[in-house]
Design a protein around this motif. Structure first.
Motif, short mmCIF file in Angstrom:
data_model
loop_
_atom_site.label_atom_id
_atom_site.label_comp_id
_atom_site.label_asym_id
_atom_site.label_seq_id
_atom_site.Cartn_x
_atom_site.Cartn_y
_atom_site.Cartn_z
N ILE A 69 3.67 -42.31 -54.60
CA ILE A 69 2.96 -42.95 -53.49
C ILE A 69 3.98 -43.61 -52.57
O ILE A 69 4.83 -44.37 -53.02
CB ILE A 69 1.94 -43.97 -54.01
N TRP A 106 -11.37 -46.97 -48.32
CA TRP A 106 -11.10 -45.66 -47.75
C TRP A 106 -11.57 -44.51 -48.63
O TRP A 106 -11.05 -43.40 -48.57
CB TRP A 106 -9.61 -45.53 -47.45
N GLN A 153 -7.88 -42.35 -53.92
CA GLN A 153 -7.60 -43.71 -53.47
C GLN A 153 -7.39 -44.60 -54.69
O GLN A 153 -8.25 -44.69 -55.56
CB GLN A 153 -8.78 -44.23 -52.64
N LEU A 185 -8.24 -36.43 -51.50
CA LEU A 185 -7.21 -37.39 -51.92
C LEU A 185 -7.81 -38.33 -52.96
O LEU A 185 -9.02 -38.42 -53.12
CB LEU A 185 -6.73 -38.23 -50.73
N VAL A 226 -0.65 -41.40 -44.08
CA VAL A 226 -0.80 -40.81 -45.41
C VAL A 226 -0.07 -39.46 -45.50
O VAL A 226 0.67 -39.21 -46.44
CB VAL A 226 -2.29 -40.61 -45.76
N ALA A 251 -10.80 -40.50 -48.28
CA ALA A 251 -10.12 -39.81 -49.39
C ALA A 251 -10.91 -38.58 -49.83
O ALA A 251 -10.34 -37.50 -50.05
CB ALA A 251 -9.93 -40.77 -50.56
N GLN A 296 1.00 -34.85 -50.21
CA GLN A 296 0.48 -36.12 -50.69
C GLN A 296 -0.90 -35.93 -51.32
O GLN A 296 -1.76 -35.24 -50.75
CB GLN A 296 0.40 -37.13 -49.54
N PHE A 356 -3.10 -42.31 -52.39
CA PHE A 356 -2.54 -43.43 -51.65
C PHE A 356 -3.07 -44.73 -52.25
O PHE A 356 -4.08 -44.74 -52.97
CB PHE A 356 -2.86 -43.34 -50.16
N THR A 399 3.00 -44.98 -49.35
CA THR A 399 2.34 -45.82 -48.35
C THR A 399 1.34 -46.75 -49.03
O THR A 399 0.60 -46.33 -49.92
CB THR A 399 1.58 -44.98 -47.31
N ARG A 401 -3.42 -32.20 -43.30
CA ARG A 401 -3.58 -32.32 -44.75
C ARG A 401 -3.03 -31.08 -45.47
O ARG A 401 -2.39 -31.19 -46.52
CB ARG A 401 -5.07 -32.50 -45.09
#
Length: 281
Positions: free
Chosen positions: A231, A193, A204, A202, A277, A197, A183, A186, A233, A178
């Motif tokens: 994004i 998720w 989501q 992250l 990710v 996240a 990133q 996602f 993915t 990470r």
């Protein structure tokens, strides 16, 4: 002759296993890692089944009636809310292990791409998708197995220590991955998720909101927002329609990754998600 009978009884006792029921495959993985040869695990929701609609078979319910322990998610997991009372009627002696007890729960946070609003619904039951949570859940399973089968307590403790060490190594590996990744968000079809996240800082984005697929207008809004956030993915689950996700992926030039939050091999699955990710090393 008597000696042979005694020997058979001793061997049968020594190598006998206890029946343990789990509701989902990740819990089965945890129980098998800790229980080893001492457990025979019955998983109620089989691979690929939709947990919102699946009904256990008569054979499964018969197996439940003889089990010593049921290992559950808790956290208002819909399948358990419906079926646990029925299971307890079938087997009044069964011990329960609520693996999410004591964990901080998240609301199901569904942010529509292209919108600044957030939709809060029920508690998000996908607690196992945080490695930190998984470590706590493994400890609870260890304690529950010791409670119902104290004769094998030492094995359960040793197996739990070994598996927790593996989970901690995974956590360190993915944390480093990470750090090396730019990133920040996602896109998923179904918002499963959130715990993953949160653990890795992250965001989501889900294009299914309140169980509904997006309209064509909303699809364009999602595409615009996804391009803005770069994004690359889109995660889809095997239980859901993939058409909308593939439409967005073509527009973005993004990869579509089928990821099952209910996959059995927990460590392999979490590593696969993180690589998708963050990008592989």
């Amino acid at each position: 002759m008597l000696k042979k009978i005694i020997l058979i009884l001793v061997l049968t006792y020594s190598f006998s296993s206890i029946d343990v029921v789990t509701t989902i495959l990740p819990l089965t993985d945890f129980v098998e890692k800790i229980g080893g040869s001492h457990v025979n695990v019955i998983t109620l929701i089989p691979p690929g089944a939709n947990p919102h609609s699946y009904e256990p078979s008569p054979k499964q319910l018969q197996q439940v009636s003889n089990a010593k322990l049921i290992v559950m998610i808790g956290a208002d997991f819909q399948f358990e809310t419906i079926w646990l009372p029925k299971i307890l009627k079938l087997n009044k002696q069964i011990q329960g292990c609520n693996t999410s007890e004591g964990l901080e729960k998240m609301d199901t946070l569904e942010k529509e791409a292209g919108s600044t609003s957030h939709h809060y619904s029920n508690i998000d039951p996908h607690v196992w998708l945080s490695i930190e949570n998984a470590i706590s859940m493994v400890t609870r399973i260890q304690d529950a197995l010791i409670l119902v089968d104290p004769e094998n307590a030492e094995d359960y403790l040793q197996n739990s220590i070994l598996y927790i060490t593996e989970l901690q190594s995974l956590q360190e590996e993915l944390t480093q991955l990470r750090r090396e990744s730019n990133q920040t968000s996602f896109l998923v079809f179904h918002p499963a998720w959130g715990y993953f996240a949160k653990e890795f800082d992250l965001e989501q984005h889900a294009f299914e909101v309140e169980g509904k697929e997006p309209s064509p207008k909303k699809l364009m809004s999602i595409i615009k927002e996804a391009k803005k956030e770069r994004i690359n993915t889109i995660f889809i689950e095997p239980q859901f329609n993939q058409k909308a996700a593939k439409t967005i992926a073509r527009e973005l030039g993004a990869k579509v990754v089928e990821m099952d939050p209910l996959a059995k091999d927990y460590i392999q699955n979490m590593r696969k998600v993180a690589f998708a990710v963050f990008g592989e090393k």
